[in-house]
Design an enzyme around this catalytic site. Sequence first.
Site, PDB file in Angstrom:
ATOM      1  N   LYS A  43      14.732  51.933   8.395  1.00  0.00           N
ATOM      2  CA  LYS A  43      13.962  50.705   8.710  1.00  0.00           C
ATOM      3  C   LYS A  43      13.280  49.700   8.213  1.00  0.00           C
ATOM      4  O   LYS A  43      11.406  49.515   7.942  1.00  0.00           O
ATOM      5  CB  LYS A  43      12.687  51.794   9.314  1.00  0.00           C
ATOM      6  CG  LYS A  43      12.856  53.109  10.030  1.00  0.00           C
ATOM      7  CD  LYS A  43      11.604  53.216  10.425  1.00  0.00           C
ATOM      8  CE  LYS A  43      12.282  54.914  11.708  1.00  0.00           C
ATOM      9  NZ  LYS A  43      13.357  54.229  12.629  1.00  0.00           N
ATOM     10  N   CYS A  44      14.136  49.360   6.888  1.00  0.00           N
ATOM     11  CA  CYS A  44      13.906  47.861   6.223  1.00  0.00           C
ATOM     12  C   CYS A  44      14.127  46.951   7.590  1.00  0.00           C
ATOM     13  O   CYS A  44      15.386  46.791   8.255  1.00  0.00           O
ATOM     14  CB  CYS A  44      14.273  48.062   4.772  1.00  0.00           C
ATOM     15  SG  CYS A  44      14.319  46.931   3.523  1.00  0.00           S
TER      16      CYS A  44
END
Length: 170
Positions: A43-44
């Site tokens: 989720k970067c």
Amino acid sequence: MGASQSVSEKSIHEFVVKDARGQDVDLSIYRGKVLLVVNVASKCGYTDSNYTQLTELYSKYKDKGFEILAFPCNQFLNQEPGSSQEAQEFACTRFKAEYPIFQKVSVNGPDTAPVYKFLKASKTGFLGSRIKWNFTKFLVDKEGRAIKRYGTTTTPLAIEADIKEVLGEV
């Protein structure tokens, strides 16, 4: 304090780590291969470009003695919140990763995984030995020595020339 951590191992091949399902993996199985070790997160902001390019590099060089070792890490703004198996499913389903995705690890702090203590002691970065963010990459030679370290903003394809050189393709 960070760079002075005592690390007795001389090679990444001396470590045993856990795969995404919790099974032991002796890294000596990678002796003779060039490795790119990466702390990954799903989720970067750097996830799509890094996973896409890691898959591209792996496809191009896997038959030439190159391996990617991906270690999910949730230490940076909780960007890898799920289980190790969920991280593996994400990488393999969304980005067709064929390289190993290991168990989630800590790359900084008192619970730093031993393999990351070794890598950080071998090659310090901008913040000393501390890992600054997701997708920090370590290039490891065939003898298991970390020879280069790359920050988050260095894309996998930007280090392709270094990989080719260590593989002996230049």
